[in-house]
Design an enzyme around this catalytic site. Sequence first.
Site, mmCIF file in Angstrom:
data_model
loop_
_atom_site.group_PDB
_atom_site.id
_atom_site.type_symbol
_atom_site.label_atom_id
_atom_site.label_comp_id
_atom_site.label_asym_id
_atom_site.label_seq_id
_atom_site.Cartn_x
_atom_site.Cartn_y
_atom_site.Cartn_z
ATOM 1 N N HIS A 1 -53.752 40.387 -19.073
ATOM 2 C CA HIS A 1 -54.208 40.612 -20.447
ATOM 3 C C HIS A 1 -53.077 40.745 -21.466
ATOM 4 O O HIS A 1 -53.261 40.369 -22.621
ATOM 5 C CB HIS A 1 -55.075 41.877 -20.512
ATOM 6 C CG HIS A 1 -56.429 41.688 -19.896
ATOM 7 N ND1 HIS A 1 -57.406 42.650 -19.952
ATOM 8 C CD2 HIS A 1 -56.971 40.636 -19.204
ATOM 9 C CE1 HIS A 1 -58.500 42.204 -19.333
ATOM 10 N NE2 HIS A 1 -58.258 40.998 -18.847
ATOM 11 N N HIS B 1 -57.070 37.078 -25.084
ATOM 12 C CA HIS B 1 -55.896 37.939 -24.919
ATOM 13 C C HIS B 1 -54.683 37.363 -25.651
ATOM 14 O O HIS B 1 -53.802 38.097 -26.074
ATOM 15 C CB HIS B 1 -55.608 38.149 -23.430
ATOM 16 C CG HIS B 1 -56.785 38.731 -22.718
ATOM 17 N ND1 HIS B 1 -57.246 40.004 -22.992
ATOM 18 C CD2 HIS B 1 -57.620 38.200 -21.806
ATOM 19 C CE1 HIS B 1 -58.324 40.234 -22.268
ATOM 20 N NE2 HIS B 1 -58.576 39.159 -21.533
ATOM 21 N N THR C 1 -38.201 57.630 -15.128
ATOM 22 C CA THR C 1 -39.650 57.567 -15.357
ATOM 23 C C THR C 1 -40.156 56.156 -15.649
ATOM 24 O O THR C 1 -41.370 55.931 -15.640
ATOM 25 C CB THR C 1 -40.025 58.425 -16.582
ATOM 26 O OG1 THR C 1 -39.300 57.906 -17.716
ATOM 27 C CG2 THR C 1 -39.676 59.887 -16.374
ATOM 28 N N ASP D 1 -30.849 52.485 -14.666
ATOM 29 C CA ASP D 1 -29.862 53.529 -14.942
ATOM 30 C C ASP D 1 -29.697 54.348 -13.661
ATOM 31 O O ASP D 1 -30.210 53.980 -12.589
ATOM 32 C CB ASP D 1 -30.249 54.362 -16.181
ATOM 33 C CG ASP D 1 -31.416 55.322 -15.927
ATOM 34 O OD1 ASP D 1 -32.002 55.296 -14.818
ATOM 35 O OD2 ASP D 1 -31.738 56.097 -16.854
ATOM 36 N N CYS E 1 -35.774 53.210 -14.509
ATOM 37 C CA CYS E 1 -35.058 54.448 -14.842
ATOM 38 C C CYS E 1 -35.796 55.580 -14.135
ATOM 39 O O CYS E 1 -36.573 55.324 -13.205
ATOM 40 C CB CYS E 1 -34.923 54.649 -16.350
ATOM 41 S SG CYS E 1 -36.465 54.861 -17.263
ATOM 42 N N ILE F 1 -40.026 55.142 -18.585
ATOM 43 C CA ILE F 1 -40.453 55.251 -19.987
ATOM 44 C C ILE F 1 -39.321 54.913 -20.958
ATOM 45 O O ILE F 1 -39.508 54.138 -21.904
ATOM 46 C CB ILE F 1 -41.029 56.655 -20.266
ATOM 47 C CG1 ILE F 1 -42.298 56.880 -19.436
ATOM 48 C CG2 ILE F 1 -41.326 56.821 -21.756
ATOM 49 C CD1 ILE F 1 -42.807 58.325 -19.445
ATOM 50 N N GLY F 2 -38.151 55.488 -20.730
ATOM 51 C CA GLY F 2 -37.037 55.207 -21.646
ATOM 52 C C GLY F 2 -36.706 53.725 -21.659
ATOM 53 O O GLY F 2 -36.491 53.126 -22.727
HETATM 54 C C1 RB5 Z 1 -32.030 59.994 -16.948
HETATM 55 O O1 RB5 Z 1 -31.771 61.292 -16.533
HETATM 56 C C2 RB5 Z 1 -33.478 59.846 -17.364
HETATM 57 O O2 RB5 Z 1 -33.683 60.482 -18.581
HETATM 58 C C3 RB5 Z 1 -33.826 58.375 -17.449
HETATM 59 O O3 RB5 Z 1 -33.623 57.792 -16.215
HETATM 60 C C4 RB5 Z 1 -35.256 58.033 -17.812
HETATM 61 O O4 RB5 Z 1 -36.172 58.731 -17.036
HETATM 62 C C5 RB5 Z 1 -35.598 58.040 -19.227
HETATM 63 O O5 RB5 Z 1 -36.708 57.681 -19.637
#
Ligand code: RB5
Length: 147
Positions: free
Chosen positions: A97, A132, A66, A7, A64, A68-69
């Site tokens: 693993h 595993h 982080t 993203d 992205c 995480i998303g």
């Molecule tokens: C976008 O601003 C940000 O929320 C996205 O890149 C990401 O970090 C989400 O997990």
Amino acid sequence: MIAIGCDHGGIELKNEICAYLKENGVDFKDFGINDKTSVDYPDIAFPVAQSVVNGECEKAILVCGTGIGMSMAANKVKGIRAAVCSDHFSAKYTRLHNNANVLCLGGRVIGPGLAIELVDLFLNTEFEGGRHKTRIDKIAAIENNEF
Ligand code: RB5
């Protein structure tokens, strides 16, 4: 074939990784984005994850802000084992693993030097199998409501 997508929070790091893959002769398919227009990360995570589960791509890299998303979205697709990594040990062991098939990176968390080393580990470390495999088979059982 490696799928890659990002993203707007991951575009700079994705471009660095694409350049690295190209220099090293690794075939990849770029699912975008390719400009800094704001985009919702599931819109990229879903087609990238589908390309792995349908066999078009062997593994994928999602970036992205982080990581995480992208990992949350990719892990909703049956058959995906996506791992957010920002250290060498995790990148190595999520292959050994967990047989991770998607690496998620945070473009606002780590720099390109570290990211490329994590990509190398992810692409070049084989799953250990054995006990595993039993464990990842249980993840699949959860997905199939057979647990
Ligand atoms: C976008 O601003 C940000 O929320 C996205 O890149 C990401 O970090 C989400 O997990």
